[in-house]
Design a protein around this motif. Structure first.
Motif, short mmCIF file in Angstrom:
data_model
loop_
_atom_site.label_atom_id
_atom_site.label_comp_id
_atom_site.label_asym_id
_atom_site.label_seq_id
_atom_site.Cartn_x
_atom_site.Cartn_y
_atom_site.Cartn_z
N UNK A 161 -2.69 -7.48 -3.80
CA UNK A 161 -2.03 -6.57 -2.87
C UNK A 161 -1.50 -5.34 -3.57
N UNK A 162 -1.52 -4.23 -2.85
CA UNK A 162 -1.13 -2.96 -3.45
C UNK A 162 0.33 -2.96 -3.88
N UNK A 163 1.20 -3.49 -3.01
CA UNK A 163 2.64 -3.47 -3.33
C UNK A 163 2.92 -4.24 -4.62
N UNK A 164 2.35 -5.44 -4.72
CA UNK A 164 2.57 -6.26 -5.91
C UNK A 164 2.02 -5.58 -7.16
N UNK A 165 0.89 -4.93 -7.01
CA UNK A 165 0.25 -4.22 -8.14
C UNK A 165 1.16 -3.10 -8.63
N UNK A 166 1.68 -2.31 -7.67
CA UNK A 166 2.57 -1.20 -8.03
C UNK A 166 3.85 -1.73 -8.67
N UNK A 167 4.37 -2.84 -8.14
CA UNK A 167 5.60 -3.43 -8.66
C UNK A 167 5.43 -3.88 -10.11
N UNK A 168 4.29 -4.52 -10.41
CA UNK A 168 4.02 -4.98 -11.77
C UNK A 168 3.92 -3.80 -12.75
N UNK A 169 3.24 -2.75 -12.31
CA UNK A 169 3.10 -1.57 -13.17
C UNK A 169 4.46 -0.90 -13.39
N UNK A 170 5.28 -0.84 -12.32
CA UNK A 170 6.62 -0.25 -12.42
C UNK A 170 7.49 -1.06 -13.38
N UNK A 171 7.40 -2.38 -13.29
CA UNK A 171 8.18 -3.24 -14.18
C UNK A 171 7.73 -3.05 -15.63
N UNK A 211 7.69 -4.56 -26.37
CA UNK A 211 6.45 -3.78 -26.40
C UNK A 211 5.25 -4.66 -26.03
N UNK A 212 5.24 -5.88 -26.54
CA UNK A 212 4.15 -6.82 -26.20
C UNK A 212 4.18 -7.15 -24.70
N UNK A 213 5.39 -7.36 -24.19
CA UNK A 213 5.55 -7.69 -22.77
C UNK A 213 5.07 -6.53 -21.90
N UNK A 214 5.32 -5.32 -22.33
CA UNK A 214 4.86 -4.13 -21.60
C UNK A 214 3.33 -4.14 -21.48
N UNK A 215 2.66 -4.41 -22.60
CA UNK A 215 1.20 -4.43 -22.60
C UNK A 215 0.67 -5.51 -21.66
N UNK A 216 1.28 -6.72 -21.75
CA UNK A 216 0.85 -7.84 -20.91
C UNK A 216 1.02 -7.51 -19.43
N UNK A 217 2.22 -7.00 -19.08
CA UNK A 217 2.50 -6.68 -17.68
C UNK A 217 1.60 -5.56 -17.16
N UNK A 218 1.34 -4.58 -18.01
CA UNK A 218 0.49 -3.47 -17.61
C UNK A 218 -0.94 -3.95 -17.33
N UNK A 219 -1.45 -4.80 -18.22
CA UNK A 219 -2.81 -5.32 -18.02
C UNK A 219 -2.88 -6.16 -16.73
N UNK A 220 -1.86 -7.01 -16.55
CA UNK A 220 -1.83 -7.83 -15.34
C UNK A 220 -1.77 -6.95 -14.09
N UNK A 221 -0.92 -5.91 -14.18
CA UNK A 221 -0.78 -5.00 -13.04
C UNK A 221 -2.07 -4.29 -12.70
N UNK A 222 -2.86 -3.93 -13.75
CA UNK A 222 -4.11 -3.21 -13.52
C UNK A 222 -5.18 -4.12 -12.91
#
Length: 216
Positions: free
Chosen positions: A34-44, A18-29
């Motif tokens: 680049x758009x692709x990397x941003x979408x990939x981080x949010x998807x992960x 759950x913590x990792x989800x929050x971290x990855x989501x914030x990083x993704x936002x």
């Protein structure tokens, strides 16, 4: 591996995910690479969230795999911790348990309920039944109760003696047989003996239940 050992591991893994989800989501936002990397981080991050939810489900699944007779809470539909078990809880549940065998405690003693060689009773409950019936006589300490001991068949008293004997209570079991075998029954001796054992019987009921909680 035992489920009791697996559950805390699953719980920790769920929190970490759950913590990792929050971290990855914030990083993704906030990521601006680049758009692709941003979408990939949010998807992960979403996949990690799904993993956290699955682990959380397993955590609760491993919590109460089977309702325990003494620990199950009907309001929460879960077993409470054995550390929260009290003698009062055990006593109330044993009242309910014995009600399945006779409409009153007096009839358990006098109606030869336990004389049936085909009686269906889980061996784990037998010592508790023996302790409970003796405890109630000592706790209530009234003439009608002692007369029930007198009116009970030898087989009924022997069943109770054999039941507590399953928990290593040889001395008390033999004393009960001796008291019952004395004709006519000396109810004063019966009363004096059991009333003096009241606290002992209560403690044995509680200790036996706690030590064998997984059997119920």
């Amino acid at each position: 591996m035992d489920q009791k050992k697996i559950r805390p591991i699953v719980g920790i893994a769920s929190i970490v995910a759950a913590i990792l989800f929050v971290v990855l989501l914030i990083i993704g936002i906030v990521y601006d690479g680049g758009t692709f990397s941003k979408i990939l981080l949010i998807a992960i991050s979403i996949l990690v969230l799904v993993l956290a939810a699955e682990l959380g489900y397993l955590f609760f699944l491993f919590g109460d795999t089977k309702p325990n007779y003494f620990l199950y809470n009907t309001q929460s539909n879960r077993n409470v911790s054995v550390q929260k078990l009290t003698f009062q809880m055990i006593n109330v549940r044993m009242n309910r348990y014995l009600a399945a065998y006779a409409p009153s405690e007096g009839k358990i003693w006098t109606d030869r309920v336990f004389d049936n060689p085909y009686l269906e009773m889980d061996d784990a409950f037998k010592p508790l039944v023996g302790y409970k019936l003796l405890f109630d006589l000592a706790e209530r300490d009234f003439d009608a109760g002692w007369r029930c001991f007198d009116l009970a068949s030898d087989d009924t008293v022997n069943f109770i003696a054999a039941a507590i004997e399953l928990n290593g209570e040889t001395e008390m079991a033999n004393t009960l047989r001796t008291l019952k075998g004395t004709k006519p029954t000396n109810l004063k001796h019966v009363r004096d003996y059991l009333v003096a054992k009241r606290n002992y019987l209560q403690n044995k009921m509680f200790k036996y239940t706690v030590e064998n909680i997984d059997l119920f």
